[in-house]
Structures are given as C-alpha cells and as structure tokens.
Motif scaffolding. Structure first.
Motif, short mmCIF file in Angstrom:
data_model
loop_
_atom_site.label_atom_id
_atom_site.label_comp_id
_atom_site.label_asym_id
_atom_site.label_seq_id
_atom_site.Cartn_x
_atom_site.Cartn_y
_atom_site.Cartn_z
N SER A 68 0.82 -1.20 0.00
CA SER A 68 0.00 0.00 0.00
C SER A 68 0.86 1.26 0.00
O SER A 68 0.65 2.18 -0.80
CB SER A 68 -0.93 0.01 1.22
N LEU A 69 1.85 1.31 0.89
CA LEU A 69 2.73 2.48 0.91
C LEU A 69 3.42 2.69 -0.43
O LEU A 69 3.56 3.82 -0.89
CB LEU A 69 3.78 2.33 2.02
N SER A 70 3.82 1.61 -1.08
CA SER A 70 4.51 1.71 -2.36
C SER A 70 3.67 2.43 -3.40
O SER A 70 4.18 3.24 -4.19
CB SER A 70 4.88 0.31 -2.87
N ILE A 71 2.37 2.17 -3.41
CA ILE A 71 1.48 2.84 -4.36
C ILE A 71 1.53 4.36 -4.14
O ILE A 71 1.73 5.14 -5.08
CB ILE A 71 0.04 2.34 -4.19
N TYR A 72 1.32 4.78 -2.91
CA TYR A 72 1.25 6.22 -2.63
C TYR A 72 2.58 6.91 -2.82
O TYR A 72 2.64 8.02 -3.38
CB TYR A 72 0.68 6.45 -1.22
N VAL A 73 3.66 6.29 -2.40
CA VAL A 73 4.97 6.93 -2.54
C VAL A 73 5.36 7.04 -4.01
O VAL A 73 5.88 8.07 -4.46
CB VAL A 73 6.03 6.18 -1.72
N ASN A 74 5.11 5.99 -4.79
CA ASN A 74 5.40 6.07 -6.22
C ASN A 74 4.65 7.23 -6.88
O ASN A 74 5.22 7.99 -7.67
CB ASN A 74 5.04 4.75 -6.91
N GLU A 75 3.37 7.37 -6.55
CA GLU A 75 2.58 8.44 -7.17
C GLU A 75 2.98 9.81 -6.64
O GLU A 75 3.03 10.79 -7.40
CB GLU A 75 1.09 8.17 -6.94
N LEU A 76 3.28 9.90 -5.35
CA LEU A 76 3.72 11.18 -4.79
C LEU A 76 5.02 11.66 -5.43
O LEU A 76 5.20 12.86 -5.68
CB LEU A 76 3.90 11.05 -3.27
N ILE A 77 5.92 10.74 -5.71
CA ILE A 77 7.19 11.10 -6.32
C ILE A 77 7.03 11.37 -7.82
O ILE A 77 7.45 12.41 -8.33
CB ILE A 77 8.24 10.00 -6.07
N SER A 78 6.44 10.43 -8.54
CA SER A 78 6.44 10.51 -10.00
C SER A 78 5.51 11.59 -10.54
O SER A 78 5.83 12.25 -11.54
CB SER A 78 6.06 9.15 -10.60
N THR A 79 4.35 11.79 -9.90
CA THR A 79 3.38 12.75 -10.42
C THR A 79 3.44 14.09 -9.71
O THR A 79 3.30 15.15 -10.35
CB THR A 79 1.95 12.18 -10.30
#
Length: 234
Positions: A68-79
């Motif tokens: 779950s954390l991986s989803i949010y961190v990936n989106e917070l960083i990339s987008t």
C-alpha cells in the motif's frame, strides 16, 4: 491526478508526512498545520495540505503494509514531485530497554521481502534513512527531551506473524522495533534520489505484552509528528 490520489498538481507539497492511518493523517493535519485543506479522499485514504511555520506540508495516509505504501509513494514522487517523505507511525518494541511511548528513529529497515524485491532479485539491499533527516530528527528529539532510540528496525510483510524464531533473531541482532512500511519507503527514496525517514512511536511491546490503549495513542504521537516536522525543515 493519479489512480489513487485525487489532488491536482500544485496541491501536494514537496514535504510529505506519511501515517498509515488516514484518520491519523486528519488528526495530525488539524493539530499541527495551519490553513489545512483536504486534497485527497480517494478510497478513503485522506490527504491534507497546509503550512507549518510557513512551510508547505502534506500529510497523506499510506495504508497498512509495504504494498500500500509503495502505491502512494510512487505516485507522490512521479506525479507530484515529492522530495522529502517521512513516515510517522506506530511500532512494536523489541528490545528490553525500549519502552511504550518511546520514539524510534530508524537508521535502517530490514525486511524479508518487499514490493521492490522483484527488481533487486538476488541482492540483499540494505535500505537506510537519509542522513540529513536522521541527524536533524535526533537533534530535535534531544532538544525536546524525548526518550529516543536510533538504530535498525524490521519491516514485516505480515501483521499476524507466527515466527517466534525470527523475532528472537531480530532481538539478538539489536533490532529496536517492528512495523510494516519503512523498508519500502527507504528503497523507493533511494531509487528516485529523494529524502526519507521513519519516526515511530512505540505503541506496544513484543516482549512485555504492554500496549497503549487506543484512546491514548493520538495523545502519545504528538512528539513524533513535531520531530518529523522539525527534521524536514532543519
């Protein structure tokens, strides 16, 4: 907007605090930030942006566990371009000298497996905190007189573990506490050249069986949030 975060570009700050519980995100935002506004409520995973001492801060729930954390961190960083990501959450104490309500600042985060294991394959990668954040968090904790421990933690991929032999080895090797997210946060931050840290409050203890009652948890987590904010802008 992304699949899991409904904020528009510009609504997410470069500094993001990541509690697992979305309602803890709400509490922390309303308690510590000014001019707070809701920027995400997709799937009930609440996110808020406001200011702390004039600095823009987002507090975004990340859910439970590394996937779950991986989803949010990936989106917070990339987008959204997040640069500093600090996990604020609870953990279980593992060492006899670590007490309920103490704060653990995680230098490293060991794990059996994480969402990044498929990329790293045979490498036993060693996820670690950003040094500048770590140093600033320790200084902030010392200035407050908070009972703090700095060292390694264990990020488990299960909540209901049935491996007392593994717990024994974690204790034997000096692991301070167990939680479920930091190892993936540190790995993603390293991959994308971002700053990451985990500041954790001990809410229960694996050896003594002690645990904070639910009504006392929020009141006991305030110092952790303050330490994280002060470290982010030191």
């Amino acid at each position: 907007m992304t699949v899991h975060i409904g904020a528009e570009k510009g609504e997410i700050a470069e500094t993001v605090l990541l509690p697992g519980d979305p309602y803890r995100a709400k509490w922390a935002a309303e308690t510590f930030l000014k001019d707070v506004r809701l920027v995400n409520e997709v799937r009930g995973m609440l996110g808020f942006t406001g200011t702390w001492n004039g600095h823009s801060v987002t507090i975004q729930g990340s859910g439970m566990g590394m996937p779950s954390l991986s989803i949010y961190v990936n989106e917070l960083i990339s987008t959204y371009g997040a640069q500093t990501l600090i996990r604020i959450g609870s953990c279980g104490g593992m060492q006899p000298h670590v007490d309920i309500r103490d704060v653990i600042i995680a230098m490293t985060a060991s794990t059996i497996t994480s969402p990044s294991s498929g990329i790293l394959r045979e490498i036993n990668y060693a996820p670690c905190a950003d040094w500048s954040l770590l140093r600033a968090a320790v200084a902030a904790a010392e200035a407050k007189g908070t009972t703090t421990h700095v060292g390694g933690i264990y990020s488990s991929d299960v909540f209901y573990a049935e491996r007392p032999d593994l717990d024994e080895q974690m204790v034997r090797h000096g692991i301070l506490g167990v939680e479920m997210e930091a190892a993936e946060l540190y790995t993603l931050a390293a991959r994308h050249n971002r700053r990451a840290l985990a500041v954790l409050t001990v809410s229960d203890h694996l050896q003594t069986g002690e645990a904070l009652p639910s009504d006392q948890r929020e009141r006991s987590f305030g110092e952790m949030v303050e330490i994280a904010l002060e470290a982010a802008f030191a």
